[in-house]
Design an enzyme around this catalytic site. Structure first.
Site, PDB file in Angstrom:
ATOM      1  N   LYS A  80      12.592  65.654  56.005  1.00 50.05           N
ATOM      2  CA  LYS A  80      11.851  65.783  54.740  1.00 50.05           C
ATOM      3  C   LYS A  80      10.870  66.946  54.867  1.00 50.05           C
ATOM      4  CE  LYS A  80       9.050  63.072  51.456  1.00 50.05           C
ATOM      5  NZ  LYS A  80       8.459  61.763  51.145  1.00 50.05           N
ATOM      6  N   SER A 155       9.480  59.518  46.670  1.00 49.88           N
ATOM      7  CA  SER A 155       9.431  60.957  46.727  1.00 49.88           C
ATOM      8  C   SER A 155      10.457  61.574  47.671  1.00 49.88           C
ATOM      9  CB  SER A 155       8.034  61.398  47.171  1.00 49.88           C
ATOM     10  OG  SER A 155       7.781  60.975  48.498  1.00 49.88           O
ATOM     11  N   SER A 179       8.361  55.440  49.096  1.00 51.00           N
ATOM     12  CA  SER A 179       9.183  56.656  49.046  1.00 51.00           C
ATOM     13  C   SER A 179      10.356  56.712  50.010  1.00 51.00           C
ATOM     14  CB  SER A 179       8.319  57.884  49.274  1.00 51.00           C
ATOM     15  OG  SER A 179       7.622  58.178  48.102  1.00 51.00           O
TER      16      SER A 179
HETATM   17  N1  GLN Z   1       5.960  56.609  44.052  1.00 48.30           N
HETATM   18  C1  GLN Z   1       4.743  56.445  44.768  1.00 48.30           C
HETATM   19  C2  GLN Z   1       3.748  57.493  44.384  1.00 48.30           C
HETATM   20  O1  GLN Z   1       4.059  58.248  43.524  1.00 48.30           O
HETATM   21  C3  GLN Z   1       5.015  56.437  46.242  1.00 48.30           C
HETATM   22  C4  GLN Z   1       5.113  57.780  46.823  1.00 48.30           C
HETATM   23  C5  GLN Z   1       5.322  57.753  48.320  1.00 48.30           C
HETATM   24  O2  GLN Z   1       5.606  56.729  48.909  1.00 48.30           O
HETATM   25  N2  GLN Z   1       5.148  58.911  48.911  1.00 48.30           N
HETATM   26  O3  GLN Z   1       2.683  57.576  44.883  1.00 48.30           O
END
Ligand code: GLN
Length: 485
Positions: A80, A155, A179
């Site tokens: 990532k 994400s 995410s």
């Molecule tokens: N969807 C969540 C957010 O927007 C989680 C994001 C994540 O785990 N990096 O914060």
């Protein structure tokens, strides 16, 4: 011979170790797949062709000389793009870091490289890991390999899509509020979020430091266990890294006799009927395997979205203060004074969602509002931790869906609150620091994947992986999307 992309990471490693395929062949094979599919899929932001070929050649020489090779020898892996690979660009999905070259490697990356993984490239993501659909990336969207019209989740959308489309057999992700688990579920692969502190965050660009965890995307639970054996190690560069010896993950297809699984029934509202049916089927599988299912009281989790979006934005606003146009990434060309360097660089460098969160986080931390928001949220976080502790006094694991429905279409969710509510079933594990896994549990009537989420008590990663393995072996919902067969 089975095509290489139909194999698991363990199978490809064994094939390499038996001398039936060379590392150069594996690297070339997956680079070709990336070339063929990535332009439309958008999963990779950068491909490290020359670097991976050099690694493959040296690995083949090592094997020819009969020197011992690593536990991930020949396994094609994606990283990532918020984790550092030495001397490569880490964009974090943001224009701000589009030119930022990492001066050191993330511990997790380093551990993978040490075990002779073939690192293919860096994957697309929501900017600074803020999002649930990958639509917040500064470098364009990612398609869901099951349906190009749908999002892959976020994400870590690029990592999930890369593994689902078999443009790599393992990918790293980060999970601050879901995410890893949510995109894994949307893309029909396994996603593992370890106990907070199990994998070092050194070399990961921080979002919410008390919530962030690195973990793997894989096609099988056994591969996730292998990735955890490699990445789950103490690291002196991360003060929150657990100071424990590395663990091994023995897997058996039977559940430990007497396994009790808790389901927070009252919390599971808002599921689509298909997601509910899918979850009920998963419970039946566990019952057939001999598990006892009990109701657990986790009603407090209804506050977790509110708590998460206060704490995560508060932490993000301080973490992102370091992006000032001086130390990292871009600098505005229009700035005429020091003040303007800060102001214009941040204005030009950050996308809309990131700015929104910095403002929200600054607000909840500001004097006068801190007690009402930040401190209150911390108190409710403690209640959530307590509720899980009480639940785990009566059960070994908690099961719930990963999301209320399967992947949605690009652009379908415009209301930010609706987007935040996507995380309703995933943020609790981050607030309580628990390990959690998403395992493929079937498909909805559109043919889109669904995932089962299993959570364990802190530190019980090995036992949790075992339960997930037993479920996977009893069901095996893993498929390759038709367009990528
Ligand atoms: N969807 C969540 C957010 O927007 C989680 C994001 C994540 O785990 N990096 O914060």
């Amino acid at each position: 011979m089975t095509p290489l992309h139909h194999l698991s990471a363990i199978e490809i490693r064994d094939l390499f170790c038996r001398g039936e395929v060379s590392a150069v062949q594996i690297a070339e094979y997956f680079l070709r797949r990336i070339e063929q599919y990535n332009t439309s899929l958008g999963a990779y932001l950068s491909v490290l062709g020359p670097r991976v070929m050099m690694k493959a050649e040296s690995l083949d020489k090592k094997r020819a000389k009969k020197e011992p090779v690593g536990r991930l020898a020949g396994v094609p892996i994606a990283i990532k793009d918020n984790m550092h690979i030495l001397h490569e660009i880490t964009t974090c999905g943001s224009n701000f870091l589009s030119n930022y070259k990492a001066p050191f490697a993330a511990t997790a990356v380093h551990l993978l490289e040490d075990e002779d993984a073939l690192i293919l490239g860096k994957t697309n993501m929501d900017e600074f890991a803020m999002g649930s659909s990958n639509e917040n990336s500064a470098f364009g969207p990612v398609q869901n390999p099951w349906n190009a019209g749908c999002v892959p989740g976020g994400s870590s959308g690029g990592s999930a899509a890369a593994v689902a489309a078999r443009l790599g057999l393992i990918a790293t992700g980060t999970d601050t509020g879901g995410s890893i688990r949510q995109p894994a579920s949307f893309c029909g692969v396994v996603g593992y979020k370890p106990t907070y502190g199990r994998v070092s965050r050194y070399g990961l660009v921080a979002f919410g430091s008390s919530l962030d965890q690195i973990g793997p995307f894989t096609t099988t639970v056994a591969d996730a266990a292998l990735a955890m054996e490699v990445m789950g190690q103490h690291c002196p560069h991360d003060a929150t890294s657990l100071d424990l010896p590395p663990e091994s993950y023995p897997l058996s297809k039977d559940l430990e006799p007497g396994t009790v699984i808790g389901v927070p029934w009252r919390f599971l509202e808002g599921l689509t009927s298909e997601a509910r049916k899918n979850f009920d089927d998963a419970i039946q599988v566990m019952k057939d395997k001999g598990a006892q299912i009990v109701d657990v009281d986790l009603d407090i989790l209804k506050y977790s979205i509110a708590v998460y979006y206060i704490l995560a934005t508060a932490e993000a606003s301080t973490n992102l203060a370091r992006f000032d146009g001086i130390r990292f990434g871009i600098r505005s060309k229009n700035a005429k004074s020091l003040e303007e360097v800060y102001e214009l660089t941040r204005k030009e460098g950050f996308g809309r969602e990131v700015k929104k969160r910095i403002m929200l986080g600054t607000y909840v931390l500001s004097s006068g509002f801190q007690d009402a928001f930040y401190k209150k949220a911390q108190k409710v976080r403690t209640l959530i931790i307590d509720a899980f502790e009480a639940a785990f006094n009566t059960c070994d694991a908690v099961m719930m869906p990963v999301t209320t429905s399967a992947a949605f279409e690009h652009g379908a969710i415009q209301d930010p609150i609706q987007m935040y509510l996507q995380d309703i079933f995933t943020v609790p594990a981050n607030l309580a620091g628990l390990p959690g896994i998403s395992v493929p549990s079937g498909y909805d009537s559109r043919g889109m994947p669904l995932g089962l989420q299993i959570l364990g008590p802190q530190m019980c990663d090995v036992a949790l992986m075992q339960i997930a393995y037993a479920y996977e072996q009893a069901t095996n919902h893993l498929r390759i999307p038709r367009d990528y067969e």
